[in-house]
Design an enzyme around this catalytic site. Sequence first.
Site, PDB file in Angstrom:
ATOM      1  N   GLU A  37      -3.816   0.380   5.136  1.00 18.39           N
ATOM      2  CA  GLU A  37      -4.239   1.358   6.155  1.00 18.39           C
ATOM      3  C   GLU A  37      -5.250   0.694   7.069  1.00 18.39           C
ATOM      4  O   GLU A  37      -6.167   0.008   6.614  1.00 18.39           O
ATOM      5  CB  GLU A  37      -4.931   2.583   5.539  1.00 18.39           C
TER       6      GLU A  37
ATOM      7  N   GLU B  24      -7.041   4.791  -2.922  1.00 22.88           N
ATOM      8  CA  GLU B  24      -8.481   4.980  -2.711  1.00 22.88           C
ATOM      9  C   GLU B  24      -9.172   5.754  -3.845  1.00 22.88           C
ATOM     10  O   GLU B  24      -9.678   6.871  -3.634  1.00 22.88           O
ATOM     11  CB  GLU B  24      -8.740   5.673  -1.367  1.00 22.88           C
TER      12      GLU B  24
END
Length: 444
Positions: A347, A167
């Site tokens: 995720e 991320e």
Amino acid sequence: MNVSSFPEGFLWGVATAAYQIEGATDEDGRGESIWDRFSHTPGRTAHGDTGDVACDHYHRWESDLDLLVELGVDAYRFSIAWPRILPTADIDQVNEAGLTFYEQLVDGLLDRGIKPFATLYHWDLPQVLEDKGGWANRETAYAFADYAYTIAERLGDRVSGWMTINEPWVVSVLGYERGEFAPGRTSLTDSLAASHHLLLGHGLAMHALRDLDVNSEAGIVLNFTAQEAKSDHPEDRDKQRFEDGTNNRWFIEPIVGKGYPEDILADLRWDQSPVLPGDLEIISTPIDFLGVNYYTRVIVGDSPAAPTLVSDPNLTEMGWEIYPSGIYEFLTRFHHEHHIKKFYITENGAAMRDVPDDEGFVDDQDRIEFLRRHFAEGLRAIDDGAPLAGWFVWSMMDNFEWASGYGKRFGVIRVDYETQQRTVKSSGRWLADVIEANGLSTST
Ligand code: IFM
């Protein structure tokens, strides 16, 4: 029984990250990370929570791996703490105890028939590198590549999948522009430089992995948030374009070789001084897979027009809208726009208001419903041709949710932080059934 099946060989897993679960921040030669510094700074995290102990996974890793067997997962996504391997960030001072810890973890997974998927950077930068400018300093990208090489040299024969950076949007925007996450800086210039150096670090690490010819696949993990205009008003539509551009196009487009999005470059008036000749080639080194982290949607726009779109009022404990079709939209969009050859959902999960009974058991039907609806959207994307090959639920167990501390629980396993007792929740049992059936049945 009516079952909607995932493709044969679909990889099921759960995910965690080092700082969120390990604890033992001061043991066996580990150096300080930016999250140690940040969480120990008053006012930075909810209730002053820190990762000092977290889930004490550093000492409990063996029984935690046994729990993975109970869940029946094929793969486990964990992250490696850079300051455990290179406490001073000096490549000549490798901390053998840190390497040993991850080597034991990887071997423990393999002994249990579970494929290791290792993330190299899940936000715990050595503080010594932040002191020299952190990700806003180009040198950090080279330091990251050296660290990646060191780890892969030791574990490259046993790790199934490498994920370079987790991320980069969160690191650069929340960490360097908004100051909500470590290192807590608030500069757009630093944030843009950081975003570029994170991508450069990713590309250099891909080269390090390729040079070592590791026996595994490698890619990057990006987070995507669905962005929708609140109305058809041109201002709202333009806001949607900008938010989608900064959140969902900024990182993927350079990775697939298209460079930074022109419209967003113009909006930001970025001088691109950190981008040196050759960088974009390094950044677009081919990846074996794209890791997709998906949680929610936001509705954007502040025009005076009356909203024609409002969020579903059912929010998770993070205050995030539950919007399962976003997963379908991103997978099919990137499949068509960028011809990604393989996706993993790296995720997806939810913080819910878990209420344990006297034995610590949580009957989290809301989390099951969340996962069921997202899995169904993944299946729909596969039916429409998206090459989705696996799914890692976030998270294996409750853990340190960064600035939100321990109050937000994402696990399919409950952690009692007083006793460190782990209890598989209803969602964990349900997930084990889904994995066993490799699909959703009307009875699960
Ligand atoms: O807990 C985080 C994780 O570390 C990164 N992705 C989002 C999760 C939930 O906020």
